[in-house]
Design an enzyme around this catalytic site. Structure first.
Site, PDB file in Angstrom:
ATOM      1  N   PRO A  30       0.810  -1.222   0.000  1.00 42.13           N
ATOM      2  CA  PRO A  30       0.000   0.000   0.000  1.00 42.13           C
ATOM      3  C   PRO A  30       0.848   1.280   0.000  1.00 42.13           C
ATOM      4  O   PRO A  30       0.369   2.347  -0.295  1.00 42.13           O
ATOM      5  CB  PRO A  30      -0.811  -0.105   1.301  1.00 42.13           C
ATOM      6  CG  PRO A  30      -0.762  -1.537   1.683  1.00 42.13           C
ATOM      7  CD  PRO A  30       0.555  -2.047   1.192  1.00 42.13           C
ATOM      8  N   GLU A  69       2.759  -8.867   8.649  1.00 43.91           N
ATOM      9  CA  GLU A  69       2.719  -7.410   8.890  1.00 43.91           C
ATOM     10  C   GLU A  69       3.638  -6.656   7.962  1.00 43.91           C
ATOM     11  O   GLU A  69       3.590  -5.437   7.865  1.00 43.91           O
ATOM     12  CB  GLU A  69       3.120  -7.115  10.352  1.00 43.91           C
ATOM     13  CG  GLU A  69       2.186  -7.727  11.378  1.00 43.91           C
ATOM     14  CD  GLU A  69       0.734  -7.487  11.028  1.00 43.91           C
ATOM     15  OE1 GLU A  69      -0.011  -8.473  10.891  1.00 43.91           O
ATOM     16  OE2 GLU A  69       0.347  -6.314  10.863  1.00 43.91           O
ATOM     17  N   ARG A 103      -2.501  -8.065 -21.212  1.00 42.73           N
ATOM     18  CA  ARG A 103      -3.520  -7.648 -22.189  1.00 42.73           C
ATOM     19  C   ARG A 103      -2.964  -6.676 -23.221  1.00 42.73           C
ATOM     20  O   ARG A 103      -3.555  -6.479 -24.282  1.00 42.73           O
ATOM     21  CB  ARG A 103      -4.706  -6.996 -21.472  1.00 42.73           C
ATOM     22  CG  ARG A 103      -5.493  -7.927 -20.582  1.00 42.73           C
ATOM     23  CD  ARG A 103      -6.563  -7.179 -19.813  1.00 42.73           C
ATOM     24  NE  ARG A 103      -7.558  -6.604 -20.715  1.00 42.73           N
ATOM     25  CZ  ARG A 103      -8.611  -7.280 -21.179  1.00 42.73           C
ATOM     26  NH1 ARG A 103      -8.790  -8.545 -20.842  1.00 42.73           N
ATOM     27  NH2 ARG A 103      -9.489  -6.706 -21.975  1.00 42.73           N
ATOM     28  N   ASP A 116     -11.456   1.400 -27.623  1.00 44.78           N
ATOM     29  CA  ASP A 116     -12.549   2.371 -27.704  1.00 44.78           C
ATOM     30  C   ASP A 116     -12.675   3.198 -26.440  1.00 44.78           C
ATOM     31  O   ASP A 116     -12.965   4.366 -26.500  1.00 44.78           O
ATOM     32  CB  ASP A 116     -13.890   1.635 -27.916  1.00 44.78           C
ATOM     33  CG  ASP A 116     -13.987   1.155 -29.349  1.00 44.78           C
ATOM     34  OD1 ASP A 116     -14.948   0.464 -29.691  1.00 44.78           O
ATOM     35  OD2 ASP A 116     -13.036   1.497 -30.103  1.00 44.78           O
TER      36      ASP A 116
HETATM   37  N1  LIG Z   1      -3.019  -2.246  -1.593  1.00 47.33           N
HETATM   38  C1  LIG Z   1      -1.962  -2.933  -2.110  1.00 47.33           C
HETATM   39  N2  LIG Z   1      -1.384  -2.676  -3.295  1.00 47.33           N
HETATM   40  O1  LIG Z   1      -0.366  -3.554  -3.451  1.00 47.33           O
HETATM   41  N3  LIG Z   1      -0.268  -4.383  -2.398  1.00 47.33           N
HETATM   42  C2  LIG Z   1      -1.256  -4.031  -1.558  1.00 47.33           C
HETATM   43  C3  LIG Z   1      -1.520  -4.677  -0.274  1.00 47.33           C
HETATM   44  O2  LIG Z   1      -2.463  -4.320   0.417  1.00 47.33           O
HETATM   45  N4  LIG Z   1      -0.654  -5.660   0.072  1.00 47.33           N
HETATM   46  C4  LIG Z   1      -0.823  -6.359   1.328  1.00 47.33           C
HETATM   47  C5  LIG Z   1       0.491  -6.739   1.879  1.00 47.33           C
HETATM   48  C6  LIG Z   1       1.661  -6.365   1.255  1.00 47.33           C
HETATM   49  C7  LIG Z   1       2.885  -6.709   1.822  1.00 47.33           C
HETATM   50  C8  LIG Z   1       2.890  -7.415   3.006  1.00 47.33           C
HETATM   51 CL1  LIG Z   1       4.416  -7.829   3.706  1.00 47.33          CL
HETATM   52  C9  LIG Z   1       1.713  -7.780   3.642  1.00 47.33           C
HETATM   53  C10 LIG Z   1       0.503  -7.437   3.057  1.00 47.33           C
END
Ligand SMILES: Nc1nonc1C(=O)NCc1ccc(Cl)cc1
Length: 243
Positions: free
Chosen positions: A88, A116, A153, A168
């Protein structure tokens, strides 16, 4: 286009790659995905991939060694690759970035974390961190599949004639237009007559107008750098809406 995925759940990746457009592209050999099980790169008999966090706190942290061992094994072929960490915290993924990755023509090595987090020292081996959106998933695997699906894709030959559909709408920066198929009437809801007219010019115009309507309603932020023609259609639309 080649992809490599590092994960503790290879089945999650493999089962998705058996189906549909991506499955066919892999069968045709126009894309290749190699999935590596991180546990195959552990050295202890319990094939441990996580440990307690320094500094305390809830949950477990993924150890660096299995990732390091896997990357060293993979990189031993000397082929240029882009190592991407899914999280994230990453740069927000989009169609534009999918095209960027496709054009770069490098093997994409996708690192999927769980728990985590991964020991921060993984960053020394990562080229780019990518997020598919502002929400927390249970692992990076779904994000890795989003990248694989959207990039595959783009490879010529991956799609049947659906690519025209792709061209499109969203590829041109707007949301998609409505789609219909048989029956002509369902529960009193009829297919718009224009689509039954066979007048391809009018149909194309209707589709552009409906794509602009959808974009105006749900993603007005995408309505920029409009051509004179699109601006004309948008103005028509606004005057209709404001009647
Ligand atoms: N949103 C997102 N976009 O790409 N990845 C995520 C996401 O939530 N990953 C979860 C996650 C990523 C790394 C670890 Cl160690 C643990 C959990």
């Amino acid at each position: 286009m080649k992809f490599e995925v590092l994960t503790i759940f290879p089945e999650v990746i493999e089962c998705y790659l058996k189906h549909g457009v991506v499955g066919r592209a892999l069968n045709k050999g126009i894309a290749e995905v190699k999935v590596y099980n991180l546990r195959d790169f552990t050295t202890d008999r319990h094939r441990k991939v996580d440990d307690y966090p320094y500094g305390g706190g809830a949950g477990m942290v993924m150890q660096i060694e299995p990732f390091y061992n896997a990357l060293r094994h993979i990189k031993s072929d000397g082929i240029p690759r882009k190592v991407i960490l899914l999280s994230p915290q990453g740069r927000r993924f989009s169609q534009r970035i999918a095209k960027e990755f496709y054009k770069e023509e490098k093997t994409l090595t996708l690192i999927c974390g769980r728990y985590e987090g991964i020991d921060e020292r993984i960053k020394a081996f990562v080229d780019e961190e990518i997020s598919i959106g502002d929400y927390v998933l249970s692992g990076g695997e779904l994000a890795a599949l989003v990248i694989i699906d959207s990039v595959v894709r783009l490879i010529p030959g991956a799609l049947g004639d659906e690519l025209s559909a792709e061209e499109d709408s969203f590829m041109k920066g707007f949301l998609d237009y409505p789609h219909y198929t048989r029956p002509e009437e369902f529960e009193g809801m009829r297919v718009p007559d224009i689509l039954l007219s066979g007048d391809h010019k009018k149909i194309a115009l209707w589709r552009k107008k409906e794509a602009l309507r959808n974009t105006l309603k749900n993603r007005p932020d995408l309505l920029k750098n409009l051509s004179a023609e699109d601006m004309k259609i948008l103005k028509e639309l606004c005057s209709e809406i404001n009647k």
